[in-house]
Design an enzyme around this catalytic site. Structure first.
Site, PDB file in Angstrom:
ATOM      1  N   CYS A 128       0.838  -1.205   0.000  1.00 38.30           N
ATOM      2  CA  CYS A 128       0.000   0.000   0.000  1.00 38.30           C
ATOM      3  C   CYS A 128       0.876   1.258   0.000  1.00 38.30           C
ATOM      4  O   CYS A 128       0.545   2.249  -0.660  1.00 38.30           O
ATOM      5  CB  CYS A 128      -0.951   0.011   1.188  1.00 38.30           C
ATOM      6  SG  CYS A 128      -2.377  -1.094   1.000  1.00 38.30           S
ATOM      7  N   ASN A 179       1.657 -16.759  -3.708  1.00 38.08           N
ATOM      8  CA  ASN A 179       1.874 -17.468  -2.452  1.00 38.08           C
ATOM      9  C   ASN A 179       0.762 -17.080  -1.476  1.00 38.08           C
ATOM     10  O   ASN A 179       0.379 -15.907  -1.401  1.00 38.08           O
ATOM     11  CB  ASN A 179       3.231 -17.099  -1.846  1.00 38.08           C
ATOM     12  CG  ASN A 179       4.387 -17.600  -2.693  1.00 38.08           C
ATOM     13  OD1 ASN A 179       4.325 -18.693  -3.260  1.00 38.08           O
ATOM     14  ND2 ASN A 179       5.438 -16.806  -2.812  1.00 38.08           N
ATOM     15  N   GLY A 213       5.107 -19.445   1.880  1.00 33.24           N
ATOM     16  CA  GLY A 213       6.162 -18.437   1.846  1.00 33.24           C
ATOM     17  C   GLY A 213       5.675 -17.013   1.662  1.00 33.24           C
ATOM     18  O   GLY A 213       6.467 -16.131   1.325  1.00 33.24           O
ATOM     19  N   THR A 243       5.135 -13.438   2.511  1.00 34.13           N
ATOM     20  CA  THR A 243       5.754 -12.548   3.504  1.00 34.13           C
ATOM     21  C   THR A 243       5.135 -11.154   3.495  1.00 34.13           C
ATOM     22  O   THR A 243       5.265 -10.422   4.474  1.00 34.13           O
ATOM     23  CB  THR A 243       7.269 -12.410   3.258  1.00 34.13           C
ATOM     24  OG1 THR A 243       7.484 -11.911   1.937  1.00 34.13           O
ATOM     25  CG2 THR A 243       7.975 -13.751   3.414  1.00 34.13           C
ATOM     26  N   HIS A 270      -0.224 -10.452  -4.369  1.00 33.84           N
ATOM     27  CA  HIS A 270       0.649 -10.071  -5.483  1.00 33.84           C
ATOM     28  C   HIS A 270       0.917 -11.307  -6.312  1.00 33.84           C
ATOM     29  O   HIS A 270       1.096 -12.403  -5.778  1.00 33.84           O
ATOM     30  CB  HIS A 270       1.954  -9.456  -4.976  1.00 33.84           C
ATOM     31  CG  HIS A 270       2.603 -10.227  -3.877  1.00 33.84           C
ATOM     32  ND1 HIS A 270       2.189 -10.159  -2.563  1.00 33.84           N
ATOM     33  CD2 HIS A 270       3.629 -11.113  -3.892  1.00 33.84           C
ATOM     34  CE1 HIS A 270       2.928 -10.958  -1.826  1.00 33.84           C
ATOM     35  NE2 HIS A 270       3.802 -11.560  -2.611  1.00 33.84           N
TER      36      HIS A 270
HETATM   37  P1  AMP Z   1       5.897 -13.244  -0.976  1.00 36.70           P
HETATM   38  O1  AMP Z   1       7.043 -13.909  -0.238  1.00 36.70           O
HETATM   39  O2  AMP Z   1       5.193 -14.126  -1.958  1.00 36.70           O
HETATM   40  O3  AMP Z   1       4.969 -12.541  -0.025  1.00 36.70           O
HETATM   41  O4  AMP Z   1       6.580 -12.127  -1.883  1.00 36.70           O
HETATM   42  C1  AMP Z   1       6.946 -10.876  -1.395  1.00 36.70           C
HETATM   43  C2  AMP Z   1       7.959 -10.330  -2.364  1.00 36.70           C
HETATM   44  O5  AMP Z   1       8.086  -8.945  -2.146  1.00 36.70           O
HETATM   45  C3  AMP Z   1       9.354 -10.948  -2.214  1.00 36.70           C
HETATM   46  O6  AMP Z   1       9.730 -11.583  -3.429  1.00 36.70           O
HETATM   47  C4  AMP Z   1      10.223  -9.741  -1.882  1.00 36.70           C
HETATM   48  O7  AMP Z   1      11.507  -9.812  -2.478  1.00 36.70           O
HETATM   49  C5  AMP Z   1       9.409  -8.599  -2.429  1.00 36.70           C
HETATM   50  N1  AMP Z   1       9.649  -7.310  -1.816  1.00 36.70           N
HETATM   51  C6  AMP Z   1       9.792  -7.039  -0.502  1.00 36.70           C
HETATM   52  N2  AMP Z   1       9.977  -5.710  -0.319  1.00 36.70           N
HETATM   53  C7  AMP Z   1       9.962  -5.142  -1.551  1.00 36.70           C
HETATM   54  C8  AMP Z   1      10.110  -3.802  -2.030  1.00 36.70           C
HETATM   55  N3  AMP Z   1      10.315  -2.771  -1.190  1.00 36.70           N
HETATM   56  N4  AMP Z   1      10.057  -3.590  -3.365  1.00 36.70           N
HETATM   57  C9  AMP Z   1       9.867  -4.617  -4.213  1.00 36.70           C
HETATM   58  N5  AMP Z   1       9.708  -5.891  -3.822  1.00 36.70           N
HETATM   59  C10 AMP Z   1       9.758  -6.156  -2.516  1.00 36.70           C
HETATM   60 ZN    ZN Z   2      -1.788  -3.293   1.239  1.00 38.40          ZN
END
Ligand code: AMP
Ligand code: ZN
Length: 114
Positions: free
Chosen positions: A7, A87, A93, A95, A100
């Protein structure tokens, strides 16, 4: 949602390398790429997990998938191939709790995933 990383990116409060945007979704490069192309397609509206989708979101999710395919095509990966991944929750996984779609391409991707 005020405490959500994506967000904040959507609001322009945290920078990101945007590759696509329209009225419903934005897409930007993953900060920790797992392939030569690793883009995240994100709805502008905060939705925490796939478990929170309703039938009213079907069009939105379709837009996310089509945006991912369009981005892959723009990189030249429509023919060679690319992968899309959502995910959902800890064991998969997830996070960042704002849904997304990962769009990965540019190398051979193993299956099954780790
Ligand atoms: P997930 O583990 O499926 O929730 O994917 C979260 C993704 O967000 C991971 O691949 C991270 O590398 C990515 N991520 C985390 N912080 C950022 C950021 N500031 N800009 C772009 N990608 C990010
Ligand atoms: Zn959000």
């Amino acid at each position: 949602m005020s405490n959500c990383l994506f967000c904040k990116i959507i609001a322009g409060e945290i920078p990101a390398a945007k590759v696509y945007e329209d009225d419903r979704v934005i897409a930007f490069n993953d900060i920790n790429p797992q392939a030569p192309m690793h883009v995240l397609v994100v709805p502008r509206r905060h939705i925490a997990t796939l478990n929170d989708l309703s039938a009213a979101d079907d069009g939105l999710v379709g837009s996310m998938v089509r945006a991912g395919a369009q981005i892959a095509r723009a990189h030249g990966f429509d023919g060679p191939g690319f992968r899309t991944v959502f995910n959902c929750n800890a064991q998969a996984g997830q996070t960042v709790f704002h849904i997304h779609l990962h769009v990965l391409g540019g190398r051979t991707l193993a299956w099954p995933p780790g």
